[in-house]
Scaffold this active site. Structure first.
Site, PDB file in Angstrom:
ATOM      1  N   GLY A  11      -5.535  -9.805 -13.738  1.00 26.49           N
ATOM      2  CA  GLY A  11      -4.761 -10.367 -14.720  1.00 26.49           C
ATOM      3  C   GLY A  11      -4.611  -8.665 -15.717  1.00 26.49           C
ATOM      4  CE  LYS A  32     -10.456 -19.008 -10.689  1.00 29.03           C
ATOM      5  NZ  LYS A  32     -11.254 -19.400 -11.103  1.00 29.03           N
ATOM      6  CB  THR A  40      -2.028 -11.507 -17.490  1.00 28.77           C
ATOM      7  OG1 THR A  40      -3.049 -11.604 -18.031  1.00 28.77           O
ATOM      8  CG2 THR A  40      -0.971 -10.552 -17.833  1.00 28.77           C
ATOM      9  CE1 TYR A  42       2.370 -20.167 -15.581  1.00 29.85           C
ATOM     10  CE2 TYR A  42       0.104 -18.754 -14.957  1.00 29.85           C
ATOM     11  CZ  TYR A  42       1.372 -19.990 -14.530  1.00 29.85           C
ATOM     12  OH  TYR A  42       1.842 -20.316 -13.719  1.00 29.85           O
ATOM     13  CB  ALA A  43       1.182 -13.573 -22.539  1.00 29.95           C
ATOM     14  CD  GLN A  44       6.557 -19.544 -24.148  1.00 31.75           C
ATOM     15  OE1 GLN A  44       6.658 -19.480 -24.748  1.00 31.75           O
ATOM     16  NE2 GLN A  44       5.943 -19.692 -22.849  1.00 31.75           N
ATOM     17  N   GLY A  45       4.841 -14.551 -26.548  1.00 28.69           N
ATOM     18  CA  GLY A  45       5.013 -14.287 -27.375  1.00 28.69           C
ATOM     19  C   GLY A  45       4.560 -12.479 -27.586  1.00 28.69           C
ATOM     20  CD  GLU A 111       3.249 -14.052 -31.822  1.00 28.78           C
ATOM     21  OE1 GLU A 111       3.729 -14.659 -30.587  1.00 28.78           O
ATOM     22  OE2 GLU A 111       2.263 -13.731 -31.881  1.00 28.78           O
ATOM     23  CG  ASP A 218     -14.490 -18.877 -12.288  1.00 27.64           C
ATOM     24  OD1 ASP A 218     -14.372 -20.477 -11.896  1.00 27.64           O
ATOM     25  OD2 ASP A 218     -13.510 -19.404 -11.050  1.00 27.64           O
ATOM     26  CG  HIS A 239      -0.489 -22.522 -28.978  1.00 24.82           C
ATOM     27  ND1 HIS A 239       0.966 -23.094 -29.803  1.00 24.82           N
ATOM     28  CD2 HIS A 239      -0.258 -21.247 -28.867  1.00 24.82           C
ATOM     29  CE1 HIS A 239       1.502 -22.104 -29.932  1.00 24.82           C
ATOM     30  NE2 HIS A 239       1.419 -20.580 -29.724  1.00 24.82           N
ATOM     31  NE  ARG A 286      -1.532 -18.717 -32.282  1.00 24.98           N
ATOM     32  CZ  ARG A 286      -1.798 -18.377 -31.242  1.00 24.98           C
ATOM     33  NH1 ARG A 286      -2.515 -18.486 -30.084  1.00 24.98           N
ATOM     34  NH2 ARG A 286      -0.339 -17.709 -31.044  1.00 24.98           N
ATOM     35  CG  HIS A 347      -3.661 -20.665 -26.583  1.00 25.51           C
ATOM     36  ND1 HIS A 347      -2.409 -20.248 -25.781  1.00 25.51           N
ATOM     37  CD2 HIS A 347      -3.521 -19.762 -27.383  1.00 25.51           C
ATOM     38  CE1 HIS A 347      -1.676 -19.987 -25.700  1.00 25.51           C
ATOM     39  NE2 HIS A 347      -2.101 -18.852 -26.511  1.00 25.51           N
ATOM     40  NE  ARG A 382      -6.151 -15.383 -28.419  1.00 27.44           N
ATOM     41  CZ  ARG A 382      -4.731 -15.423 -28.943  1.00 27.44           C
ATOM     42  NH1 ARG A 382      -4.074 -14.485 -28.514  1.00 27.44           N
ATOM     43  NH2 ARG A 382      -4.105 -16.692 -28.405  1.00 27.44           N
TER      44      ARG A 382
HETATM   45  P1  FAD Z   1      -6.236 -13.555 -16.657  1.00 22.61           P
HETATM   46  O1  FAD Z   1      -5.027 -12.809 -17.176  1.00 22.61           O
HETATM   47  O2  FAD Z   1      -6.200 -15.356 -17.118  1.00 22.61           O
HETATM   48  O3  FAD Z   1      -6.736 -13.260 -15.306  1.00 22.61           O
HETATM   49  C1  FAD Z   1      -7.748 -13.837 -15.025  1.00 22.61           C
HETATM   50  C2  FAD Z   1      -8.316 -13.106 -13.287  1.00 22.61           C
HETATM   51  O4  FAD Z   1      -9.480 -13.323 -12.909  1.00 22.61           O
HETATM   52  C3  FAD Z   1      -6.792 -13.978 -12.583  1.00 22.61           C
HETATM   53  O5  FAD Z   1      -6.311 -12.968 -12.083  1.00 22.61           O
HETATM   54  C4  FAD Z   1      -7.823 -14.980 -12.124  1.00 22.61           C
HETATM   55  O6  FAD Z   1      -7.503 -15.686 -10.725  1.00 22.61           O
HETATM   56  C5  FAD Z   1      -9.147 -14.421 -11.793  1.00 22.61           C
HETATM   57  N1  FAD Z   1     -10.068 -15.236 -11.789  1.00 22.61           N
HETATM   58  C6  FAD Z   1     -10.880 -15.756 -12.480  1.00 22.61           C
HETATM   59  N2  FAD Z   1     -11.959 -16.355 -11.964  1.00 22.61           N
HETATM   60  C7  FAD Z   1     -12.196 -16.060 -10.919  1.00 22.61           C
HETATM   61  C8  FAD Z   1     -13.133 -15.585  -9.540  1.00 22.61           C
HETATM   62  N3  FAD Z   1     -14.166 -16.336  -8.845  1.00 22.61           N
HETATM   63  N4  FAD Z   1     -13.004 -14.996  -8.567  1.00 22.61           N
HETATM   64  C9  FAD Z   1     -12.009 -13.647  -8.389  1.00 22.61           C
HETATM   65  N5  FAD Z   1     -10.795 -14.148  -9.436  1.00 22.61           N
HETATM   66  C10 FAD Z   1     -10.947 -14.943 -10.815  1.00 22.61           C
HETATM   67  N6  FAD Z   1      -1.463 -13.504 -25.866  1.00 22.61           N
HETATM   68  C11 FAD Z   1      -1.060 -12.767 -26.399  1.00 22.61           C
HETATM   69  O7  FAD Z   1      -1.736 -11.004 -26.533  1.00 22.61           O
HETATM   70  N7  FAD Z   1       0.369 -12.666 -26.550  1.00 22.61           N
HETATM   71  C12 FAD Z   1       0.375 -13.501 -26.234  1.00 22.61           C
HETATM   72  O8  FAD Z   1       1.758 -14.656 -26.222  1.00 22.61           O
HETATM   73  C13 FAD Z   1      -0.014 -14.695 -25.671  1.00 22.61           C
HETATM   74  N8  FAD Z   1       0.535 -15.751 -24.712  1.00 22.61           N
HETATM   75  C14 FAD Z   1       0.057 -16.973 -23.880  1.00 22.61           C
HETATM   76  C15 FAD Z   1       0.929 -17.477 -23.499  1.00 22.61           C
HETATM   77  C16 FAD Z   1      -0.247 -18.735 -23.146  1.00 22.61           C
HETATM   78  C17 FAD Z   1       0.747 -19.776 -22.358  1.00 22.61           C
HETATM   79  C18 FAD Z   1      -1.350 -18.854 -22.280  1.00 22.61           C
HETATM   80  C19 FAD Z   1      -1.952 -19.284 -21.054  1.00 22.61           C
HETATM   81  C20 FAD Z   1      -2.005 -17.569 -22.888  1.00 22.61           C
HETATM   82  C21 FAD Z   1      -1.015 -16.025 -23.560  1.00 22.61           C
HETATM   83  N9  FAD Z   1      -1.900 -15.591 -24.656  1.00 22.61           N
HETATM   84  C22 FAD Z   1      -1.611 -14.832 -25.478  1.00 22.61           C
HETATM   85  C23 FAD Z   1      -3.496 -15.054 -24.541  1.00 22.61           C
HETATM   86  C24 FAD Z   1      -3.741 -13.626 -23.151  1.00 22.61           C
HETATM   87  O9  FAD Z   1      -2.507 -14.412 -22.101  1.00 22.61           O
HETATM   88  C25 FAD Z   1      -4.538 -14.290 -22.482  1.00 22.61           C
HETATM   89  O10 FAD Z   1      -5.656 -13.877 -23.141  1.00 22.61           O
HETATM   90  C26 FAD Z   1      -4.883 -12.760 -21.450  1.00 22.61           C
HETATM   91  O11 FAD Z   1      -3.498 -12.571 -20.491  1.00 22.61           O
HETATM   92  C27 FAD Z   1      -6.282 -12.990 -20.355  1.00 22.61           C
HETATM   93  O12 FAD Z   1      -5.794 -12.013 -19.437  1.00 22.61           O
HETATM   94  P2  FAD Z   1      -6.917 -11.631 -18.277  1.00 22.61           P
HETATM   95  O13 FAD Z   1      -6.785 -10.144 -17.647  1.00 22.61           O
HETATM   96  O14 FAD Z   1      -8.774 -11.216 -19.385  1.00 22.61           O
HETATM   97  O15 FAD Z   1      -7.037 -12.895 -17.265  1.00 22.61           O
HETATM   98  C1  SIN Z   2       2.349 -17.649 -28.388  1.00 26.84           C
HETATM   99  O1  SIN Z   2       3.558 -17.012 -28.456  1.00 26.84           O
HETATM  100  O2  SIN Z   2       2.102 -18.482 -29.279  1.00 26.84           O
HETATM  101  C2  SIN Z   2       1.122 -17.164 -28.058  1.00 26.84           C
HETATM  102  C3  SIN Z   2      -0.012 -16.408 -28.448  1.00 26.84           C
HETATM  103  C4  SIN Z   2      -0.783 -15.947 -28.308  1.00 26.84           C
HETATM  104  O3  SIN Z   2      -1.292 -16.893 -28.094  1.00 26.84           O
HETATM  105  O4  SIN Z   2      -0.895 -15.249 -28.991  1.00 26.84           O
END
Ligand code: FAD
Ligand code: SIN
Length: 519
Positions: A11, A32, A40, A42-45, A111, A218, A239, A286, A347, A382
């Site tokens: 991500g 995985k 990441t 799916y992040a919208q905002g 937001e 994990d 959320h 939130r 969320h 957050r």
């Molecule tokens: P992730 O993007 O979740 O990536 C995790 C990675 O780890 C993936 O590749 C997964 O496959 C891998 N992984 C996990 N476990 C293992 C394992 N055991 N072995 C190997 N690989 C593994 N935040 C904002 O700031 N703004 C927004 O607008 C926003 N909107 C959101 C909307 C939605 C629908 C969601 C769900 C979240 C949103 N968030 C938003 C939160 C934000 O998207 C996440 O906190 C952020 O993307 C997390 O990034 P990351 O790299 O930590 O993890």
């Molecule tokens: C959203 O777009 O409402 C999500 C934003 C976030 O989780 O930070």
């Protein structure tokens, strides 16, 4: 496999770190699932940052501290927010596009909890654009290997060399990870000088979540088992507005930016209700909005409430929220004419693996960034759109620190292979799927938006049984991803319940009827 830097997760956090360290050694990024699958995408905002002088660092800092219920680490907040513009410029250099207005300035959204318009975004699918840009860079980098469908099972420490490791062992070290190759079904040993955990959130601990299937905690569970420090797990963010569409997993998000643009929360009769809870109405932080919706649903017995965006007009809705517009239409909801049925969904995990300002965990040579980490930025709750920001700031800081430290670290070659002797194939998937459902239900019913001492005790008692049954199964079964994920979900559920039980007050996202908040 032997590398300088092992990155677990693809991500925003993992990819950003990989790109920064790749000039200084051989990097392997493991994930995985498919490379782009994670929260990441799916992040919208969008990403919160102070871009123009109509806004200020101090205002963003204040908003973050207020949302965090006064228990953020203030130095961390200041550091993250003041570093934001530099990190955003890097994303733009990677070719990531944020929307602009006709006058050429960035089109900033607002937001809940933000006192200013400061959310950089790409339509209503910012995360997909960020993930696209970063993956393109990573795939083109000659020093980075990206291995999809490789599941990290455990980080390797002295424990695997036969040494006794406890939570009080002072110098726990990480030497890499054991990794299940989904194609060969074999557990392989990945040796590394530096390991970065960027494994994302824990949403699948709950029945309804906006998180993708990868979010099974994990990284947090691995560090907990390795006796590293994990904290603030009671602060699970729900959320307020996921689309009510029973059976859909993950739950589709209706971005908070829609409320920022003027959409209003309403009850089943079309009446506004937020005035009963907070003067900031639909744009309150939130935790307040999610609790208000939860309360309204409990009082009325409704399965969902509504978000009314009709007055924004079809052209604004189609232009600013094209994906939401299309998704709802697919389900027969024309958001220019119909109210959108919504309910809260798990969320975001504010707590996680404790890291310092350089992203280093309590285990030497092990870093964590992104949602699996606990930096102190979020405190009890957050602020919207601060998590993508946190991920890029901490991936950068961790990279700068790791680049220096890696020079003095050698790979260990005395690590034993994964021992699968005497294990048998588990023929009954139902033992895993049913337990997973039970776990999600007990966490949703007893450890959700509103908690109590009695509910937490019930949850703990039932979890103890699930834990024992699953450990028995694990100790006799050939390892599979599903079984390992179940263990990790149970470990995270345990950490949430334990932290919630210990916190004898209502604060931020942790709300207990036994400890009414001070007025
Ligand atoms: P992730 O993007 O979740 O990536 C995790 C990675 O780890 C993936 O590749 C997964 O496959 C891998 N992984 C996990 N476990 C293992 C394992 N055991 N072995 C190997 N690989 C593994 N935040 C904002 O700031 N703004 C927004 O607008 C926003 N909107 C959101 C909307 C939605 C629908 C969601 C769900 C979240 C949103 N968030 C938003 C939160 C934000 O998207 C996440 O906190 C952020 O993307 C997390 O990034 P990351 O790299 O930590 O993890
Ligand atoms: C959203 O777009 O409402 C999500 C934003 C976030 O989780 O930070």
């Amino acid at each position: 496999m032997e590398v300088d830097f092992l990155v677990i997760g693809s991500g925003i956090a993992g990819l950003s770190f990989a790109l920064k360290v790749a000039e200084y050694g051989k990097v392997c990024v493991l994930t995985k699932a498919a490379a782009d699958e994670g929260s990441t995408k799916y992040a919208q905002g969008g990403i919160a940052a102070v871009i123009y002088d109509t806004d200020s660092f101090d205002k963003h800092i204040q908003d973050t501290l207020i949302a965090g219920a006064g228990i953020c680490d203030e130095d961390t907040v200041r550091m993250t927010i003041t570093e934001a513009p530099d990190r955003i410029k890097e994303l733009i250099r990677y070719g990531i596009r944020f929307d602009k207005r006709p006058d050429g300035l960035y089109d900033l959204h607002r937001e809940g909890g933000h006192s200013n318009f400061r959310i950089l975004h790409h339509k209503d699918n910012t995360g997909a654009e960020v993930e696209r840009g970063l993956l393109e860079e990573v795939r083109n980098h000659p020093n980075i290997t990206l291995s999809e469908h490789h599941y990290a099972v455990e980080i390797i420490t002295q424990h695997h060399l036969g040494q006794w490791v406890t939570h009080h062992t002072p110098d726990i070290e990480c030497y890499g990870a054991y990794v299940l190759n989904s194609q060969t079904k074999k557990v392989e040993t990945y040796l590394a000088k530096i390991t970065m955990l960027a494994t994302g959130g824990i949403g699948n601990v709950y029945t309804t979540t906006t998180n993708p299937i990868t979010a099974t905690g994990d990284g947090v569970a691995m560090v907990h088992r390795a006796r590293g420090k994990v904290s603030d797990m009671e602060f699970v963010q729900f959320h307020p507005t996921s689309l009510y569409n029973p059976g859909e997993r993950p739950a589709f998000l209706i971005t908070e930016a829609m409320r920022g643009a003027g959409a209003i929360l309403k009850d089943a009769h079309g009446n506004e209700f937020m005035q009963k809870y907070d003067q900031r109405l639909s744009l309150a932080p939130r935790d307040i909005v999610a609790r208000a919706i939860d309360n309204e649903m409990k009082i009325s017995g409704a399965e969902h409430l509504y978000l009314d965006a009709r007055h924004l007009g079809k052209s604004v809705l189609m232009e600013s929220f094209p994906n939401i517009y299309a998704k709802c239409l697919e389900l027969g909801i024309n958001i220019a004419k119909d109210m959108i049925p919504i309910r809260p969904a798990a969320h975001y995990q504010c707590g996680g693996i404790v890291v310092d300002k350089n992203g280093e965990s309590s285990i030497h040579h092990l870093y964590a960034a992104g949602e699996c980490s606990r930096t102190g930025l979020h405190g009890g709750n957050r602020l919207a759109s601060n998590s993508l920001l946190e991920a890029i700031v901490y991936a950068h800081n961790a990279a700068m620190d790791a680049i220096e430290k890696v020079k003095n670290i050698s790979v260990r070659h005395d690590i034993p292979s994964w021992n699968a002797e005497g294990m048998v194939f588990n023929e009954e998937m139902v033992l895993i799927t049913q337990t997973r459902k039970e776990l999600q239900e007990l966490m949703s019913n007893y450890v959700g938006i509103v908690r109590s001492n009695l509910r937490l005790k019930r949850a703990y008692d039932r979890l103890s049984l699930i834990y024992k049954e699953t450990e028995d199964l694990y100790n006799r079964s050939v390892l599979t991803e599903e079984l390992s994920e179940l263990r990790n979900l149970i470990a995270c559920a345990y950490l949430i319940i334990r932290a919630a039980t210990q916190r004898q007050e209502s604060i931020g996202l942790h709300y207990s009827v036994d400890y009414p908040p001070q007025k």
